[in-house]
Design a protein around this motif. Structure first.
Motif, mmCIF file in Angstrom:
data_model
loop_
_atom_site.group_PDB
_atom_site.id
_atom_site.type_symbol
_atom_site.label_atom_id
_atom_site.label_comp_id
_atom_site.label_asym_id
_atom_site.label_seq_id
_atom_site.Cartn_x
_atom_site.Cartn_y
_atom_site.Cartn_z
ATOM 1 N N HIS A 148 0.687 -1.173 -0.334
ATOM 2 C CA HIS A 148 -0.143 -0.365 0.031
ATOM 3 C C HIS A 148 0.654 1.264 -0.738
ATOM 4 O O HIS A 148 0.261 2.148 -0.501
ATOM 5 N N GLU A 149 2.228 1.047 0.617
ATOM 6 C CA GLU A 149 2.566 1.608 0.402
ATOM 7 C C GLU A 149 3.113 2.745 -0.729
ATOM 8 O O GLU A 149 3.224 3.960 -1.039
ATOM 9 N N ALA A 150 3.740 1.604 -1.803
ATOM 10 C CA ALA A 150 4.284 1.675 -3.068
ATOM 11 C C ALA A 150 3.239 2.513 -3.867
ATOM 12 O O ALA A 150 2.819 3.491 -4.679
ATOM 13 N N LEU A 151 1.509 2.144 -3.616
ATOM 14 C CA LEU A 151 -0.017 1.742 -4.311
ATOM 15 C C LEU A 151 -0.040 4.090 -3.780
ATOM 16 O O LEU A 151 -0.615 4.269 -4.679
ATOM 17 N N ASP A 152 -0.095 3.795 -2.563
ATOM 18 C CA ASP A 152 -0.154 5.142 -2.464
ATOM 19 C C ASP A 152 0.697 6.675 -2.973
ATOM 20 O O ASP A 152 0.172 7.214 -3.305
ATOM 21 N N ALA A 153 1.997 6.307 -3.127
ATOM 22 C CA ALA A 153 3.036 6.924 -3.570
ATOM 23 C C ALA A 153 1.964 7.265 -5.409
ATOM 24 O O ALA A 153 2.621 8.166 -5.208
ATOM 25 N N GLU A 154 1.816 6.753 -5.940
ATOM 26 C CA GLU A 154 1.008 6.740 -7.529
ATOM 27 C C GLU A 154 -0.535 6.653 -7.304
ATOM 28 O O GLU A 154 -1.212 6.836 -8.406
ATOM 29 N N ASN A 155 -0.913 7.389 -6.318
ATOM 30 C CA ASN A 155 -2.434 7.099 -5.632
ATOM 31 C C ASN A 155 -3.002 5.898 -6.526
ATOM 32 O O ASN A 155 -4.261 6.898 -8.027
ATOM 33 N N LEU A 156 -2.761 5.167 -6.741
ATOM 34 C CA LEU A 156 -3.187 3.765 -7.008
ATOM 35 C C LEU A 156 -4.533 2.986 -6.712
ATOM 36 O O LEU A 156 -3.346 2.901 -5.623
ATOM 37 N N PRO A 157 -5.588 2.853 -6.779
ATOM 38 C CA PRO A 157 -6.593 1.735 -5.993
ATOM 39 C C PRO A 157 -6.135 0.550 -6.328
ATOM 40 O O PRO A 157 -5.554 -0.148 -7.027
ATOM 41 N N ALA A 158 -6.717 -0.282 -5.425
ATOM 42 C CA ALA A 158 -6.269 -2.175 -5.119
ATOM 43 C C ALA A 158 -7.416 -2.989 -5.288
ATOM 44 O O ALA A 158 -8.814 -2.326 -4.319
ATOM 45 N N TYR A 159 -7.310 -4.054 -5.414
ATOM 46 C CA TYR A 159 -8.372 -4.784 -5.432
ATOM 47 C C TYR A 159 -8.327 -6.152 -5.066
ATOM 48 O O TYR A 159 -7.467 -6.684 -5.265
ATOM 49 N N LEU A 160 -9.406 -6.497 -4.539
ATOM 50 C CA LEU A 160 -9.064 -8.153 -4.207
ATOM 51 C C LEU A 160 -10.472 -8.841 -3.672
ATOM 52 O O LEU A 160 -11.479 -8.368 -3.503
ATOM 53 N N GLU A 161 -9.989 -10.625 -3.543
ATOM 54 C CA GLU A 161 -11.450 -11.430 -3.280
ATOM 55 C C GLU A 161 -11.417 -11.573 -1.504
ATOM 56 O O GLU A 161 -10.386 -12.331 -1.434
ATOM 57 N N ALA A 162 -11.851 -11.674 -1.180
ATOM 58 C CA ALA A 162 -11.706 -11.708 0.115
ATOM 59 C C ALA A 162 -13.037 -13.420 0.810
ATOM 60 O O ALA A 162 -14.004 -13.147 -0.350
#
Length: 218
Positions: A148-162
């Motif tokens: 998430h630290e790297a994704l936040d630096a790019e302002n990129l969302p994330a997705y998963l299936e729980a």
């Protein structure tokens, strides 16, 4: 509140780590309701999930990114997805080869996930596993925080299936929002699609407004 461990270093895995990471995935995923549904014969589960994750690790190392902790107790497979993701051509064949006579259910899950996958640019957490002996000790949170630290630096969302409510709660603590659950069959296990948005606005949640009458099982 999430407590992030500072004694774990997260790094990118290599092919040399596969022998140690394979049992982490296989042991973490070969128990629970999803494993019981996908592989009804208990004696076959560990072998099937070992074969399955041998294939998934190979895919992740080639097409995505595999993160692990310095002690190899946790592992996560991430991919970058655009608006119209397309799997590589040998994916379904390899999945059938890896899971043998249980392939129909794995293929059904694969099709369900593909149908519900957001058509928006994002990072996709395909799998995250922690060795059973250290589950609940912050290993998964360390892997998530690192990504998430790297994704936040790019302002990129994330997705998963729980795959269960306990995992939903963990991901919610890390900023994910759950969408309506999905099931491969009427008697199959539920999965919750989860979306972690951008810090600075931008792409909104791909999920429809929540049903006020729906209660997540616990």
């Amino acid at each position: 509140m999430v407590t992030t461990r500072t004694d774990l270093t997260v790094r990118q895995a290599t092919v040399d780590d596969v022998p140690a990471l394979l049992p982490v995935f296989a042991e973490a995923f070969s128990t629970g309701t999803v494993a019981e549904w996908a592989v009804p014969e208990p004696a076959d589960r560990l072998e099937v999930f070992t074969s399955y994750f041998r294939f998934m690790l190979a895919l992740g190392l080639h097409y995505g990114r595999v993160d692990t902790t310095d002690d190899l107790s946790g592992v996560a497979i991430w991919y970058r997805r655009d608006e119209t993701p397309s799997p590589h051509p040998d994916h379904l064949y390899g999945l059938e080869e890896a899971t043998g006579r249980y392939a129909p259910k794995f293929l059904l899950l694969d099709a369900m996930f593909a149908a519900r996958h957001p058509r928006l640019p994002h990072a996709y957490l395909a799998y995250i596993g922690v060795a059973p002996a250290v589950q609940g000790r912050g290993v998964g949170s360390a892997l998530l925080a690192h990504a998430h630290e790297a994704l936040d630096a790019e302002n990129l969302p994330a997705y998963l299936e729980a795959s269960n409510p306990r995992n939903c709660d963990l991901y919610t603590q890390h900023g994910y929002e759950a969408g309506p659950p999905m099931q491969p069959t009427s008697s199959g296990p539920p999965f919750w699609p989860m979306w972690r948005g951008q810090l600075n606005g931008g792409v909104r949640s791909p999920f429809p407004p929540p049903n006020p009458y729906y209660r997540r099982p616990r």
